[in-house]
Design a protein around this motif. Structure first.
Motif: not given
Length: 247
Positions: A32-38, A43-50, A65-69
């Motif tokens: 999958t190309t882009d992910v929304v985390n509900v 932010g645990s387990y969010e892939p970079p494409r979140t 974290p500052p670098e998270s989605a």
């Protein structure tokens, strides 16, 4: 969510993503190309494409974290997103906190174009297999009886889904409910319990007698005698399940 505005202040200290569980979740997300985390929490387990995290608690958002989605404060039952907004939507150990799981799952289906990945647990299996709630803290298990969403119901709401057992490693770095199954002393640590909603929401007064019994059994060696078989295991299945629904 007010619950995590109060109990989530130290969440990031004990709930660090476990790489083995992360690998299973990311495999389930596939290509999958882009992910929304509900119900994204910290932010645990969010892939970079979140591309977006949805989380009701500002306390939890503040620990991301500052670098998270980027994160938006909202609830699962009313996602601030257009139809078909993301290739995939994931919801990890969050559905039991939702006010209306059916409405939340309907929102996941509305927003996801291709796939939904849900991490949850089978309460009946959890009660039977996890020594802590079975032998010492049935009060905490009783609290989850009221909020755990049955797997079969979730599968139906998702319009069908495959189920994958999620084994818990003996040295799991994510301190959720059964993470310390081979490290029983950890459950005597208030900070560890503070990251597990099952215990914090049940209340210390209700679980304190069971914790005393556990401490006594550990001191006397009874726990290790009774559960010697666990000490030889690297992983255990206590009912955590990954549900993967293709739309």
């Amino acid at each position: 969510m007010a619950t995590y505005d109060t109990l989530g202040a130290t969440y990031a200290r004990t709930r660090r993503p476990d790489p083995r569980i992360a690998a299973q979740i990311h495999t389930a997300l596939g290509n999958t190309t882009d992910v929304v985390n509900v119900g994204a929490g910290t932010g645990s387990y969010e892939p970079p494409r979140t591309v977006l995290a949805v989380e009701p608690s500002q306390v939890m958002i503040g620990q991301r974290p500052p670098e998270s989605a980027p994160a938006v404060r909202a609830v699962a039952e009313q996602l601030p997103l257009h139809d078909d907004s993301a290739d995939a939507v994931m919801a990890l150990l969050t559905i039991h906190h939702w006010t209306d799981p059916a409405a939340g799952i309907a929102e996941l289906r509305r927003v996801a174009r291709r796939r939904i990945v849900v991490l949850t647990w089978d309460q009946a299996v959890f009660r039977e297999r996890f020594w802590l709630v079975r032998d010492y803290l049935p009060e905490a298990a009783a609290f989850d009886d009221d909020r755990a969403v049955p797997i079969d119901l979730l599968v139906d709401l998702l319009g069908g889904a495959r189920q994958e057992p999620v084994p818990v490693p003996h040295d799991c770095t994510d301190g959720f409910g059964a993470a310390y199954w081979r490290r029983p002393h950890a459950y005597l640590d208030p900070q560890v319990r503070g990251g597990i909603s099952m215990f914090t929401q049940a209340g210390e007064d209700r679980i304190e007698p069971g914790l005393r019994r556990l401490a006594d059994d550990l001191a006397a060696g009874r726990w290790h005698t009774r559960h010697s078989g666990l000490l030889a295991l690297d992983t255990i299945d206590v009912g955590y399940r990954l549900l993967v629904a293709d739309l």
